[in-house]
Design a protein around this motif. Structure first.
Motif, short mmCIF file in Angstrom:
data_model
loop_
_atom_site.label_atom_id
_atom_site.label_comp_id
_atom_site.label_asym_id
_atom_site.label_seq_id
_atom_site.Cartn_x
_atom_site.Cartn_y
_atom_site.Cartn_z
N ARG A 54 51.16 77.50 12.39
CA ARG A 54 52.00 77.93 11.13
C ARG A 54 52.01 79.58 11.26
N LEU A 55 53.47 79.92 11.33
CA LEU A 55 53.85 81.39 11.31
C LEU A 55 53.75 82.12 10.05
N SER A 56 53.25 83.23 10.15
CA SER A 56 53.55 84.05 8.60
C SER A 56 54.23 85.22 8.70
N CYS A 57 55.34 85.56 7.95
CA CYS A 57 55.86 86.92 8.18
C CYS A 57 55.72 87.58 6.65
N VAL A 58 55.62 88.73 6.73
CA VAL A 58 54.99 89.69 5.83
C VAL A 58 56.06 90.91 5.66
N GLY A 62 66.18 82.17 -3.89
CA GLY A 62 66.21 81.50 -4.91
C GLY A 62 65.47 79.98 -4.44
N GLY A 63 65.14 79.89 -3.39
CA GLY A 63 64.37 78.74 -2.48
C GLY A 63 65.19 77.88 -1.81
N PHE A 111 59.69 71.08 11.02
CA PHE A 111 59.52 72.59 10.54
C PHE A 111 59.95 72.50 9.09
N THR A 112 58.99 73.41 8.55
CA THR A 112 59.16 73.64 7.07
C THR A 112 59.14 75.20 6.74
N ILE A 113 59.90 75.60 6.28
CA ILE A 113 59.94 77.03 5.68
C ILE A 113 59.75 77.25 4.24
N SER A 114 58.77 78.03 4.16
CA SER A 114 58.44 78.27 2.56
C SER A 114 58.13 79.84 2.35
N VAL A 162 56.83 84.93 4.26
CA VAL A 162 57.38 83.52 4.25
C VAL A 162 56.59 83.09 5.68
N TYR A 163 56.47 81.49 5.31
CA TYR A 163 55.85 80.70 6.39
C TYR A 163 56.75 79.89 6.97
#
Length: 120
Positions: free
Chosen positions: A19-23, A54-55, A67-70, A78-79
């Motif tokens: 799981r990648l994260s981006c801040v 808006g998602g 893969f799932t981006i959220s 964002v993950y």
């Protein structure tokens, strides 16, 4: 000043997950969209996944279903959940933020990248 920082890369066996994260932090009014790109050695950087404010989401064909981006708008984060990883997913993964900085002006900001290595 706007900063984009990725984390979560590493070494995993084929079939595993990461799981990648981006801040995003700094002087921003809002974030229009955030993307994950990747670049493998000797290859061009390619778009992996995108999420808008808006998602709405989009994925490269090569990662659909795996893969799932959220996103968490409150945290400007964002993950990228990556499952069923394959050796061909090995690359440096970059986060890109399309940011509104005010006065109708938008800029793209890039993170420094995080290495993902999938062993066979």
């Amino acid at each position: 000043q706007v900063q984009v920082v990725e984390s979560g890369g590493g070494l995993v066996q084929a079939g595993g997950s990461l799981r990648l994260s981006c801040v995003v932090s700094g002087s921003i009014f809002s974030i229009n969209a955030m993307d994950w790109y990747r670049q493998a050695p000797g290859k061009q950087r390619e778009l992996v996944a995108r999420i808008t404010s808006g998602g709405s989401t989009n994925y490269a064909d090569s990662v659909k279903g795996r893969f799932t981006i959220s996103g968490d708008n409150a945290k400007n984060t964002v993950y990228l959940q990556m499952n069923s990883l394959k050796p061909e997913d090995t690359a440096v993964y970059y986060c890109n933020a399309d940011v509104h900085v005010g006065w109708g002006t938008n800029y793209d900001y890039w993170g420094q990248g995080t290495q993902v290595t999938v062993s066979s």
